[in-house]
Design a protein around this motif. Sequence first.
Motif, PDB file in Angstrom:
ATOM      1  N   TRP A   8       4.687  13.592   0.410  1.00 30.58           N
ATOM      2  CA  TRP A   8       4.854  11.937   1.307  1.00 30.58           C
ATOM      3  C   TRP A   8       5.120  11.398  -0.526  1.00 30.58           C
ATOM      4  O   TRP A   8       4.763  11.507  -0.884  1.00 30.58           O
ATOM      5  CB  TRP A   8       3.378  12.019   1.693  1.00 30.58           C
ATOM      6  CG  TRP A   8       3.189  10.241   2.588  1.00 30.58           C
ATOM      7  CD1 TRP A   8       2.344   8.850   1.561  1.00 30.58           C
ATOM      8  CD2 TRP A   8       3.868  10.375   3.247  1.00 30.58           C
ATOM      9  NE1 TRP A   8       2.720   8.460   3.093  1.00 30.58           N
ATOM     10  CE2 TRP A   8       2.878   8.994   3.931  1.00 30.58           C
ATOM     11  CE3 TRP A   8       4.617  10.841   4.696  1.00 30.58           C
ATOM     12  CZ2 TRP A   8       4.239   8.018   4.693  1.00 30.58           C
ATOM     13  CZ3 TRP A   8       4.969  10.249   5.739  1.00 30.58           C
ATOM     14  CH2 TRP A   8       4.247   9.051   6.157  1.00 30.58           C
TER      15      TRP A   8
ATOM     16  N   PRO B 267       7.362   7.012  -0.828  1.00 33.98           N
ATOM     17  CA  PRO B 267       8.535   5.970   0.351  1.00 33.98           C
ATOM     18  C   PRO B 267       9.698   6.680   0.211  1.00 33.98           C
ATOM     19  O   PRO B 267       9.936   5.795   1.496  1.00 33.98           O
ATOM     20  CB  PRO B 267       8.529   5.177  -1.588  1.00 33.98           C
ATOM     21  CG  PRO B 267       7.556   5.658  -2.567  1.00 33.98           C
ATOM     22  CD  PRO B 267       7.284   6.811  -2.377  1.00 33.98           C
TER      23      PRO B 267
ATOM     24  N   HIS C 226       8.291   7.809   3.796  1.00 32.12           N
ATOM     25  CA  HIS C 226       7.240   6.792   4.399  1.00 32.12           C
ATOM     26  C   HIS C 226       7.922   6.566   6.025  1.00 32.12           C
ATOM     27  O   HIS C 226       9.090   6.381   5.507  1.00 32.12           O
ATOM     28  CB  HIS C 226       7.525   5.777   4.008  1.00 32.12           C
ATOM     29  CG  HIS C 226       6.306   4.399   4.827  1.00 32.12           C
ATOM     30  ND1 HIS C 226       5.098   4.533   4.322  1.00 32.12           N
ATOM     31  CD2 HIS C 226       6.375   3.466   5.100  1.00 32.12           C
ATOM     32  CE1 HIS C 226       4.573   3.660   5.520  1.00 32.12           C
ATOM     33  NE2 HIS C 226       5.310   2.970   5.650  1.00 32.12           N
TER      34      HIS C 226
ATOM     35  N   VAL D  26       2.472   7.971   9.503  1.00 29.62           N
ATOM     36  CA  VAL D  26       0.729   7.547   9.004  1.00 29.62           C
ATOM     37  C   VAL D  26      -0.485   6.876  10.334  1.00 29.62           C
ATOM     38  O   VAL D  26      -1.157   7.419  10.696  1.00 29.62           O
ATOM     39  CB  VAL D  26       1.343   6.098   8.945  1.00 29.62           C
ATOM     40  CG1 VAL D  26      -0.524   5.341   8.384  1.00 29.62           C
ATOM     41  CG2 VAL D  26       1.635   6.174   7.501  1.00 29.62           C
TER      42      VAL D  26
ATOM     43  N   HIS E 121       0.594   3.886  -2.788  1.00 31.92           N
ATOM     44  CA  HIS E 121      -0.166   5.635  -1.575  1.00 31.92           C
ATOM     45  C   HIS E 121      -1.376   4.939  -2.047  1.00 31.92           C
ATOM     46  O   HIS E 121      -1.820   5.186  -0.917  1.00 31.92           O
ATOM     47  CB  HIS E 121      -0.358   6.929  -2.605  1.00 31.92           C
ATOM     48  CG  HIS E 121       0.788   8.092  -2.385  1.00 31.92           C
ATOM     49  ND1 HIS E 121       1.714   7.577  -3.092  1.00 31.92           N
ATOM     50  CD2 HIS E 121       1.299   8.665  -1.560  1.00 31.92           C
ATOM     51  CE1 HIS E 121       2.836   8.472  -2.536  1.00 31.92           C
ATOM     52  NE2 HIS E 121       2.006   9.329  -2.380  1.00 31.92           N
TER      53      HIS E 121
ATOM     54  N   HIS F 193      -1.823   1.886   0.825  1.00 29.73           N
ATOM     55  CA  HIS F 193      -1.861   2.234   2.339  1.00 29.73           C
ATOM     56  C   HIS F 193      -3.013   3.579   2.927  1.00 29.73           C
ATOM     57  O   HIS F 193      -2.943   4.189   3.781  1.00 29.73           O
ATOM     58  CB  HIS F 193      -0.408   3.082   2.488  1.00 29.73           C
ATOM     59  CG  HIS F 193       0.843   2.467   2.669  1.00 29.73           C
ATOM     60  ND1 HIS F 193       0.853   1.525   3.347  1.00 29.73           N
ATOM     61  CD2 HIS F 193       2.392   2.278   1.880  1.00 29.73           C
ATOM     62  CE1 HIS F 193       2.158   0.847   3.766  1.00 29.73           C
ATOM     63  NE2 HIS F 193       2.246   1.925   3.017  1.00 29.73           N
TER      64      HIS F 193
ATOM     65  N   ASP G 104       8.175  -0.102   1.532  1.00 30.44           N
ATOM     66  CA  ASP G 104       8.346   0.815   2.457  1.00 30.44           C
ATOM     67  C   ASP G 104       9.372   1.305   3.252  1.00 30.44           C
ATOM     68  O   ASP G 104       9.298   2.583   3.739  1.00 30.44           O
ATOM     69  CB  ASP G 104       7.487  -0.328   3.914  1.00 30.44           C
ATOM     70  CG  ASP G 104       5.577   0.355   3.256  1.00 30.44           C
ATOM     71  OD1 ASP G 104       5.824   1.478   2.392  1.00 30.44           O
ATOM     72  OD2 ASP G 104       4.961  -0.624   4.318  1.00 30.44           O
TER      73      ASP G 104
ATOM     74  N   GLY H  58      11.865   4.548   3.276  1.00 33.17           N
ATOM     75  CA  GLY H  58      11.923   6.279   4.227  1.00 33.17           C
ATOM     76  C   GLY H  58      12.553   5.663   5.175  1.00 33.17           C
ATOM     77  O   GLY H  58      12.430   6.608   5.728  1.00 33.17           O
TER      78      GLY H  58
END
Length: 245
Positions: free
Chosen positions: A148, A150, A153, A158, A203, A206, A240, A243
């Motif tokens: 995992w 960015p 992502h 999630v 991280h 989030h 974000d 990703g």
Amino acid sequence: MPLLGFGTWTLRGELAVPAIRTALECGYRHVDTATMYRNEAEVGRALHESGVPRAEVFVTTKCPPSMAGRELETLQASLDRLGLDRVDLWLVHSPVRQGSTVDTWRAFVEARERGWARDIGVSNFEPALIDEVTEATGVTPAVNQIEWSPLLHRPSVVQAHRARGVVLEGYSGLRGGVLEHEVVTGIAADLERTPAQVVLRWHLQHDVVVIPRSTQRERIVANADLDGFELSQEQMAALDALGRA
């Protein structure tokens, strides 16, 4: 389970003990290892030499899929090497190919019932496989540890974990070129922080567990220094978006 942990993948022999001990001295209270890493004895030695009370350190280890059918034996060997009577989290390192993942998960449930692991989880599992072991045993994995950063992502990933009540834990968060990405380096320059600190802070904001690894004291210290700043909503959104780029 502390959101920030210290990873030990590839740390072996003389490199391992001082690095782990340094991490504990710097305030890390979560150490991640695995049978396959072949460094559980070094982790145990570092824990003992650090002087940090056992109750303050969250210890994770993992069982390789090749040990299907011998899970409890594998965990007992891990505990012996670590010098512990239980781990805080025991993970199925990856889905079982030669055997039954459900049978392995049943052994994990038994280990928790015996008190050998405070909690149990998985690694490298797709949501469908999490559902399969949950439906077969009535026990949901507490954690799924996956690669995992960015660059990887996906909001849907999630959400899939949160919908199941499974903690998302990321590994290799500082690899894959993320530290050199211009968005990351730009945010780091604006905040006068390192690119690694920016990614690790992403991280944490989030609520994703992250386990950076290093053998260099300066980086170990810097990677733990994450409380003095916060990423803005705009900075989080920019990271974000990597990703989906």
